[in-house]
Design an enzyme around this catalytic site. Structure first.
Site, short mmCIF file in Angstrom:
data_model
loop_
_atom_site.label_atom_id
_atom_site.label_comp_id
_atom_site.label_asym_id
_atom_site.label_seq_id
_atom_site.Cartn_x
_atom_site.Cartn_y
_atom_site.Cartn_z
N PRO A 92 0.74 -1.42 0.09
CA PRO A 92 -0.06 -0.13 0.00
C PRO A 92 0.75 1.30 -0.04
CG PRO A 92 -0.65 -1.45 1.80
CD PRO A 92 0.55 -2.05 1.27
N GLU B 13 2.50 -7.83 8.38
CA GLU B 13 2.35 -6.41 8.30
C GLU B 13 3.26 -5.82 7.56
OE1 GLU B 13 -0.06 -4.84 10.69
OE2 GLU B 13 -0.54 -7.17 10.69
N ARG C 113 -3.49 -8.13 -20.71
CA ARG C 113 -4.67 -8.11 -21.75
C ARG C 113 -4.03 -6.66 -22.64
NH1 ARG C 113 -7.84 -4.08 -20.87
NH2 ARG C 113 -10.00 -5.08 -21.62
N ASP D 215 -10.99 0.82 -24.05
CA ASP D 215 -11.15 0.70 -22.84
C ASP D 215 -11.00 2.00 -22.03
OD1 ASP D 215 -11.21 -1.96 -22.69
OD2 ASP D 215 -9.10 -2.19 -21.91
N1 ADE Z 1 -0.79 -5.15 -0.34
C1 ADE Z 1 -1.67 -4.86 0.73
N2 ADE Z 1 -2.67 -3.76 0.35
C2 ADE Z 1 -2.26 -3.56 -0.97
C3 ADE Z 1 -2.60 -2.58 -2.08
N3 ADE Z 1 -3.50 -1.83 -1.61
N4 ADE Z 1 -1.93 -2.57 -3.01
C4 ADE Z 1 -0.95 -3.46 -3.23
N5 ADE Z 1 -0.35 -4.15 -2.57
C5 ADE Z 1 -0.85 -4.38 -1.06
#
Ligand code: ADE
Length: 256
Positions: A93, A120, A158, A173
């Site tokens: 994230p 984590e 794709r 797209d």
């Molecule tokens: N791992 C956990 N959440 C994630 C996300 N939003 N994007 C990429 N990898 C992740």
């Protein structure tokens, strides 16, 4: 394209190979998908890959080893295949946002090496030593990088030449020209009193193109104005958008 994925859940990632666009691309040998499990490189009898975080707190952190060994093996295999070193991408994230522009760039590469974090996160020293770039698929937290890696693989594959039946369907797209997609219709011509827009039945290709562009502009403006902030509209596009908004306003009035 050769894709290597380092993951504690190889079956999950390999399920991509079973169906759909990615499955077909693998059968057609346009894509090779290999998975590498850090547990296979753990030396202890419990095959440990994680440990408690220094400083305390909930959850577990993936240790530098065996993950580092696994990345090394995946890297060596991929490099052997295509000659030059591969970029190591971590799904997390904290990464840069995966957009259609980024997907297009990734689709130009000969290889991808994706590392899926779990728990984590992974020890930061591993990130410093082995990771070249981090990618996030959105501002939410998944339980691990696998689903994010699968999203990335699907979006990239794709776009590879010959993967989609109709060469054009990827070109048209959403996001390809920075706009959302226009609406689509198929038979029947009328469904519960709702007719297909007449222009789509007209056979006038120019008019159909203009209608589609108008819808794409209007939808993007009403649903995702942020996508338009940096987009230069031609005078013709502005006119189409105005038309859409006028029609949209009068539809809203009628609905009230
Ligand atoms: N791992 C956990 N959440 C994630 C996300 N939003 N994007 C990429 N990898 C992740």
């Amino acid at each position: 394209m050769r894709i290597d994925v380092v993951t504690l859940f190889p079956e999950l990632v390999q399920s991509l190979a079973q169906d759909g666009v990615v499955g077909r691309a693998i059968v057609d040998e346009r894509v090779q998908l290999a998975t590498w499990n850090p547990r296979d490189d753990a030396k202890d009898k419990h095959r440990t890959v994680d440990d408690r975080p220094y400083g305390g707190g909930p959850g577990m952190v993936m240790k530098v080893e065996p993950l580092r060994t696994t990345i090394g093996r995946a890297k060596a295999a991929a490099t052997e295949m295509a000659g030059s070193p591969v970029k190591v991408s971590l799904l997390s994230p904290q990464g840069q946002r995966l957009t259609q522009d980024a997907v297009r760039e990734l689709a130009q590469r000969q290889r991808l090496l994706l590392v899926c974090g779990r728990y984590e996160g992974i020890d930061e020293r591993l990130v410093a030593a082995e990771i070249d770039e981090e990618w996030s698929i959105g501002d939410y937290v998944l339980s691990g990088g696998e689903l994010a890696a699968m999203v990335m693989v699907d979006a990239v594959v794709r776009l590879l030449p010959g993967v989609l039946g109709h060469e054009q369907s990827a070109e048209q797209d959403s996001f390809v020209d920075g706009l959302l997609d226009c609406p689509h219709y198929t038979r029947p011509e009328e469904f519960e009193g709702h007719a297909v827009p007449g222009v789509l039945l007209s056979g006038d290709h120019g008019a159909i193109e203009r209608w589609r562009l108008k819808q794409a502009l209007g939808r993007t403006w009403t649903r995702r104005r942020d996508l338009m902030e940096h987009k230069e509209l031609t005078p013709d596009m502005k006119k189409l958008l105005d038309e859409y908004l006028n029609e949209y306003d009068s539809e809203q009035d009628e609905a009230e």
